[in-house]
Design an enzyme around this catalytic site. Sequence first.
Site, short mmCIF file in Angstrom:
data_model
loop_
_atom_site.label_atom_id
_atom_site.label_comp_id
_atom_site.label_asym_id
_atom_site.label_seq_id
_atom_site.Cartn_x
_atom_site.Cartn_y
_atom_site.Cartn_z
NE ARG A 1 -3.62 -1.64 -0.33
CZ ARG A 1 -3.78 -3.72 -0.85
NH1 ARG A 1 -2.59 -3.71 -1.20
NH2 ARG A 1 -4.57 -4.50 -0.66
CB SER B 1 18.45 13.37 2.99
OG SER B 1 19.41 12.72 3.71
CD GLU C 1 -2.64 0.95 -4.90
OE1 GLU C 1 -2.73 -0.42 -5.58
OE2 GLU C 1 -3.44 1.09 -4.40
#
Lengths: 149, 149, 149, 149, 149, 149, 149, 149, 149, 149
Positions: G91, G117, G94
Amino acid sequence: MTPIMSKSDAAALVVASRIRRGLTWAKIAEEIGAPIVWTTAALLGQHPMTQTQAQQVCRLLELGKDVAESLQLQPYRGADQAQLADPTIYRFVEALSVYGPALKELIHEEFGDGIMSAINFRVDISRRPDPDGDRVVVTFDGKFLDYRC
Amino acid sequence: MTPIMSKSDAAALVVASRIRRGLTWAKIAEEIGAPIVWTTAALLGQHPMTQTQAQQVCRLLELGKDVAESLQLQPYRGADQAQLADPTIYRFVEALSVYGPALKELIHEEFGDGIMSAINFRVDISRRPDPDGDRVVVTFDGKFLDYRC
Amino acid sequence: MTPIMSKSDAAALVVASRIRRGLTWAKIAEEIGAPIVWTTAALLGQHPMTQTQAQQVCRLLELGKDVAESLQLQPYRGADQAQLADPTIYRFVEALSVYGPALKELIHEEFGDGIMSAINFRVDISRRPDPDGDRVVVTFDGKFLDYRC
Amino acid sequence: MTPIMSKSDAAALVVASRIRRGLTWAKIAEEIGAPIVWTTAALLGQHPMTQTQAQQVCRLLELGKDVAESLQLQPYRGADQAQLADPTIYRFVEALSVYGPALKELIHEEFGDGIMSAINFRVDISRRPDPDGDRVVVTFDGKFLDYRC
Amino acid sequence: MTPIMSKSDAAALVVASRIRRGLTWAKIAEEIGAPIVWTTAALLGQHPMTQTQAQQVCRLLELGKDVAESLQLQPYRGADQAQLADPTIYRFVEALSVYGPALKELIHEEFGDGIMSAINFRVDISRRPDPDGDRVVVTFDGKFLDYRC
Amino acid sequence: MTPIMSKSDAAALVVASRIRRGLTWAKIAEEIGAPIVWTTAALLGQHPMTQTQAQQVCRLLELGKDVAESLQLQPYRGADQAQLADPTIYRFVEALSVYGPALKELIHEEFGDGIMSAINFRVDISRRPDPDGDRVVVTFDGKFLDYRC
Amino acid sequence: MTPIMSKSDAAALVVASRIRRGLTWAKIAEEIGAPIVWTTAALLGQHPMTQTQAQQVCRLLELGKDVAESLQLQPYRGADQAQLADPTIYRFVEALSVYGPALKELIHEEFGDGIMSAINFRVDISRRPDPDGDRVVVTFDGKFLDYRC
Amino acid sequence: MTPIMSKSDAAALVVASRIRRGLTWAKIAEEIGAPIVWTTAALLGQHPMTQTQAQQVCRLLELGKDVAESLQLQPYRGADQAQLADPTIYRFVEALSVYGPALKELIHEEFGDGIMSAINFRVDISRRPDPDGDRVVVTFDGKFLDYRC
Amino acid sequence: MTPIMSKSDAAALVVASRIRRGLTWAKIAEEIGAPIVWTTAALLGQHPMTQTQAQQVCRLLELGKDVAESLQLQPYRGADQAQLADPTIYRFVEALSVYGPALKELIHEEFGDGIMSAINFRVDISRRPDPDGDRVVVTFDGKFLDYRC
Amino acid sequence: MTPIMSKSDAAALVVASRIRRGLTWAKIAEEIGAPIVWTTAALLGQHPMTQTQAQQVCRLLELGKDVAESLQLQPYRGADQAQLADPTIYRFVEALSVYGPALKELIHEEFGDGIMSAINFRVDISRRPDPDGDRVVVTFDGKFLDYRC
């Protein structure tokens, strides 16, 4: 001589006309008297339509003969990786990754060595009301084929 | 201190015992009172079991505490490419490749922008008799989740 | 409880015994009364054998019950990329890459929209004498399945 | 100076004309007196045609000299992954994945160390009537070549 | 029954013995009277040896019967990607990437449509003295095979 | 300002003109006094030509200044996977997969730790008559470079 | 001399001991006085621990010196594809695929050309109660670094 | 009938107009009253907008109806590999590779077996002043969903 | 006969001994009088050592003859994808992805058509003090090789 | 409204003008007063230029405002696999594959746990005369960043 319009170009015109005219996939499927998942898949380029079906669709969507010709063409079937990664489709891919081996075990337990056909096959989708939130119900229904030597 | 038995090793022992004792997946699922596809997936390593479930399974299959401990472990879920290429599983993959974009269209048409959950979700499998050859019927049933910002 | 011997370990023992005893695949196939390509594939781990077949093979090859048990196991079917790159196998892969689209066209021309089943299917191999050098003849023979919605 | 029409563009025009004129691949193959699978593959871009063959095809299909020129061009042979994933072609790929290692064993058993040529080679396809459903029969026929150092 | 030693295990023993005894590949090739590139490839697992060759090698290198048995086994041929990325091998891969299409053009110009066989084929390597630094000269020599339908 | 014609577009025009005028690669190489494999590779986009070479080629092939400009451009060298899978080129790829590790061993045995340069390097191709069928002979000739720290 | 225990073996022992003793990751992080996400990542093999931290962990979990030694080793950081495909981790993958380009635009809009960073960086996780179901809140907090030439 | 403008073409026009008019993403988000990360993602093609939102954006940016139509289209969501390899986005990918398994452990520890939803989900970004250099702070906030069978 | 210890096993022992004895790579390089990057790479398995070097290293690290034998073996050079994804190494990969095409342009501008050798080549690393934070300085220094036909 | 010219189209025009006017990259870098590697990378599409820089470049190269606009656009950074496989660039890739793990060890030995920044970073290239052939010297110079939790 011009090449036949590609099925993806035809699909783009079907989608454009469908949206601009405010027509649902359900309405189009009803027009040609075919199942809704099959019809949608066919118009997106995954099945060839009969001449009659293609003409009915093009009349409803006011599309030209070049589109109707394309819709009758035998396709190369399949989605690409970018499509399968779309979250709405990916949930099905993930479900197969989690439950695929279990389905294999249970097909063999119930039917013996073989497969569920993906050809003599249909898919249905429906909405099931639920107080905790309505549910998407998708049914895969294919003939069992047993391995034969 | 020894590591916890891997879920794939535990699954191999479950499968070996199940076959040697002539037990079906259905029988095991009944024993623990859980759905059959979920139970099979869990024993193949895709879901953690409760302590009670794990102990019931190990008692039924006469497996040791190390297996029961492994069955309760939180898994990394998913199948590998070699498993998905097995013909029995591949037919589902192919069906998604052919019908995935159509299912996406129809979920959006019926429910709006969102997905079928693969978590608040269950899979069922059944056999439907048919004079032309019995059919494998697999149902995916997941809560609709709408995209929210 | 020990896991069931993997089908690749069983295949390695089948191959070792076959070579050391000087038995051909043809002889083994004859022993169990099954087609030669099917038998070879099954012993390499691609099909489950019946208990009778497994026992006949293990008697002929003087292999143990653990091998016989493994031969009856339902397999995950398929070869890996390294196997498909072996020159002897690769020539078939290349032939499909060159002739696959033509075969698709001709299947559709003759049968309509559908496929050659790879399940209700058999493969045969034979040697055809030829003055310019004998020929390998491999026949794929599968039931036509038409797409149905 | 203009580039030679690509073989994929030429194939698209061949297909368009073939469909619009209601001609079969069989009819075209007959016209040029060449085997049907070879002819189809050549027109899809997998083999160079002779000038005579190219002109015969273009006369039959009423295509221009640019198409005839393209059909004579030496091709880069091979299908892409998307084509091989089409279900009608994929069944052959799957069959090779299941039976490839067995075919390798049997070629070595019968002929010794070597391969079936994919160059001195032909493919045929036919329909075999069967009461349980007609069958697609595809024959691969290649000269055996033995490894020599 | 034990499995036959894998060809990679056999190769590891051949290499160990060769280095410890200070023997060159040239010396081994001479011992069995076979070309040096073929012999080296065979001992690395790419060709089956005859029983006589395998026994000669094992006598020279003082290796056991299990190694000799393995050397006679029919191999799965091919290197993996990690091997091909080694700089000494990669230079050949790069040369093919740069010159492959040109070689294809020139084979077709000189011989017509067809290929250089990689089966009826041999490779030689030699050192060519050069005042600017000695050169590696590798020759690929294969029978031309013309495409036939 | 317009971009410089891409080397693949230039190559397509070189090929079209070469075929339409019935010129061989050998003739073009002779015209510019360069080795035939190098010349063919350069015209296919793998090497920059000098201004003189580019102009000679374009005069011979009656191509424009835009082509000549492109031929002098410094290229990105290399073939793509689809080109390397063409059977005529693939046989070389396969030969490297089978013989690459052996060539590495023999380069190290003869020269020590290092590589055959693919830059200070040339390729030649010739036809060797043979009663069993003429042979394609390709020679890779590169300076040995030893690893230095 | 024995090799240092691999960080994945050490992690497996940490996990086994943590579960068997009923300790939470939070408890372990508290013990060593380090942030919880960092501590968990370090024990799973993604960061080297100081000698003190490693010894505190091993005392708490009753693990040996070999584990403590391994925990101090400098790691190769990163997860593999199978881990990233686990639904709980996927998840996040995605979300990056959907929002990554937007985050890039907004970082450039607010800070100019540069990056967040991933080294001078920390991750936190918390639970936010919500009447519609509690929420997982994960914060990425990294120093902005501007591109400099 | 023309196809609907692709979402990537629409995004390119949005970006061009935004830059030429000197508008920030923040300004556009404010105009439509939606969260800034969501708005930016939507305009880059990752979410469908409502008709009102699309019209407001196009009025502000002086874009045509074709753009407004495209912005309302249901997208295929996701970035490609080239986008994810951009250093500004890649730092997030790397952070997930390093911390993903730790986040999984901690989600399970705190919430049990389940996931953070990527649908009932929002992302925020902010700048946090810091004497050692300001920091990028990105928050992922999603509803916890527990696995249910 | 036992196989020669793999270079990765030898490297694991070198690393274990180096850490346990508190020796730096710099100290080991000094011991054998070779450059530090070369020495470290060699001990990690990327270069063969001379017998003298290998023995010096093993004496210093108190490792056995089996390690010394392995260190002299000719390696297969190269790192795998997981190693290249480690953040410390990945920054170099990313720098090449950003600056590689620019370096190519500038090599051609300064030297003409050719490459920087990676064989007649050395790498150095140093620390450069800087008030804004010390810097890692890595120098690649390779002989220019011009393309010759 | 038209989209902003893509950075690859802008780069193609920069390259075309640079070659036709006989300007070096060094001359362009001097014109804008920026380092040569940075300037070349920026013009190839890897960095955004300031308005002043973009205008100076376009004046020098006589390119239009559309190019100047494109040069100021924030890029997606990175090369594709085909570019990295070009021999001139690949030698750097290979060097990283051989020396990357050694550089990682030495960065950790000298600086502790952390990385060389690829953002606060510059690359230089120079020619070092050498009697055995001049050398390409490329320096990577980045700030050390230590991992912090």
